[in-house]
Enzyme design. Structure first.
Site, PDB file in Angstrom:
ATOM      1  N   TYR A  75      -2.396  -0.246  10.076  1.00 30.78           N
ATOM      2  CA  TYR A  75      -2.470  -0.725   8.687  1.00 30.78           C
ATOM      3  C   TYR A  75      -1.146  -0.451   7.964  1.00 30.78           C
ATOM      4  O   TYR A  75      -0.574  -1.341   7.311  1.00 30.78           O
ATOM      5  CB  TYR A  75      -3.633  -0.011   7.997  1.00 30.78           C
ATOM      6  CG  TYR A  75      -3.814  -0.344   6.540  1.00 30.78           C
ATOM      7  CD1 TYR A  75      -4.436  -1.523   6.139  1.00 30.78           C
ATOM      8  CD2 TYR A  75      -3.387   0.544   5.540  1.00 30.78           C
ATOM      9  CE1 TYR A  75      -4.625  -1.817   4.793  1.00 30.78           C
ATOM     10  CE2 TYR A  75      -3.563   0.259   4.199  1.00 30.78           C
ATOM     11  CZ  TYR A  75      -4.189  -0.916   3.832  1.00 30.78           C
ATOM     12  OH  TYR A  75      -4.365  -1.206   2.499  1.00 30.78           O
ATOM     13  N   SER A  96       0.858  -1.196   0.000  1.00 33.78           N
ATOM     14  CA  SER A  96       0.000   0.000   0.000  1.00 33.78           C
ATOM     15  C   SER A  96       0.888   1.237   0.000  1.00 33.78           C
ATOM     16  O   SER A  96       2.047   1.177   0.427  1.00 33.78           O
ATOM     17  CB  SER A  96      -0.866  -0.007   1.261  1.00 33.78           C
ATOM     18  OG  SER A  96      -1.515   1.236   1.439  1.00 33.78           O
TER      19      SER A  96
END
Ligand code: NDP
Length: 253
Positions: free
Chosen positions: A156, A143
């Site tokens: 995250y 990501s």
């Protein structure tokens, strides 16, 4: 010649979280390139619907990847029904949008369990067989939050950054057996999850749009095409790479 190098004909892929969003886009692209695909997830209805759309070269298995002790049994079932896995796409992931000051230890650990620890467990079990076969492609889905800091995604972002460390280390052990490990770092991709999150936060949406060099968000097809490349012979000498598919967001000021 070039077309042949990108063919996945005769290959079997396992795509975790393949019933929705990016995982579904990856599954579509792998099938178009000639692979057979097994998708997994926790919700059977979603998986059934996806397989109807993906067609005869797809199948599903209901499987929660946090149930790591069941992995050997799940892989044995796939082996028996469909053959040996050539391509593993560790796509399943969960998100948590919270300031770090409000993130509990349990929440942080939960994100790491799904996005990192379960990825390690599944990768280890698949890689064992791939190393015996002397061939395999493993893909992590990273990501932007694993490359630079973004507020409210500490857990995250940590899980995604850690995948890069895991990849680097696995490359040193798997490469002699012709098993490659790469990471796709999607930018902002139009999946239902992303659109829901972004449309409820106009300020963040504007910040993101300004960050992306190219116009607009990415599509799940963009990520699927990158997965085809990394899984194919065309990428036979590519391992240990984090490939941003991000419209230039990483380098844009
Ligand atoms: P989705 O929520 O649509 O996809 C997540 C998938 O993972 C779902 O199919 C879900 O199925 C599955 N999943 C989640 N937890 C588990 C579990 N414990 N066991 C099995 N399957 C599970 O979102 P996206 O498509 O956007 O995300 C896919 C990946 O892409 C994630 O790793 C995400 O971090 C990454 N990503 C997405 C970006 C974006 O812009 N959309 C940007 C960067 C990275 P079910 O709930 O049925 O189990």
């Amino acid at each position: 010649m070039a077309q042949h190098a990108f063919s996945l004909s005769g290959k079997l892929a396992l795509v975790t979280g393949g019933g929705t969003g990016i995982g579904l886009g990856i599954s579509r692209a792998l099938i178009q390139a000639g692979a057979k695909v097994v998708i997994t997830g926790r919700r059977e209805a979603i998986l059934q619907e996806a397989v109807e759309e993906l067609g005869e070269h797809s199948s599903y298995l209901v499987f929660d990847i946090t149930n790591t002790s069941a992995i050997p049994q799940v892989l044995a079932e796939i082996n028996e029904k469909y053959g040996s896995i050539d391509i593993l796409v560790n796509n399943a992931g969960i998100h948590l949008k919270k300031f770090s000051k409000d993130t509990t230890d349990e929440e942080f650990a939960g994100i790491l369990q799904t996005n990192l620890l379960s990825v390690f467990s599944l990768t280890r079990e698949c890689a064992r067989k791939m190393m015996e076969q002397k061939e395999g492609s493993i893909i992590f889905i990273g990501s932007m939050a694993g490359i630079f800091g973004i507020d409210r995604v500490a857990a995250y972002g940590t899980s995604k950054a850690a995948l890069t460390g895991l990849m680097n280390n696995l490359v040193t052990e798997y490469s002699p057996y012709n098993v490659r490990v790469n990471t796709i770092a999607p930018g902002w991709i139009e999946s239902p999850m992303f659109l829901n999150a972004i449309n409820s936060d106009p300020a963040r949406k504007e910040k993101i749009i300004n960050r992306i060099a190219m116009p607009g968000f990415g599509t799940t097809e963009d990520i699927g095409n990158a997965a085809v490349f990394l899984s194919s012979k065309a990428a036979r000498y590519v391992t240990g790479v984090v490939l941003p598919v991000d419209g230039g967001a990483v380098v844009n000021f």
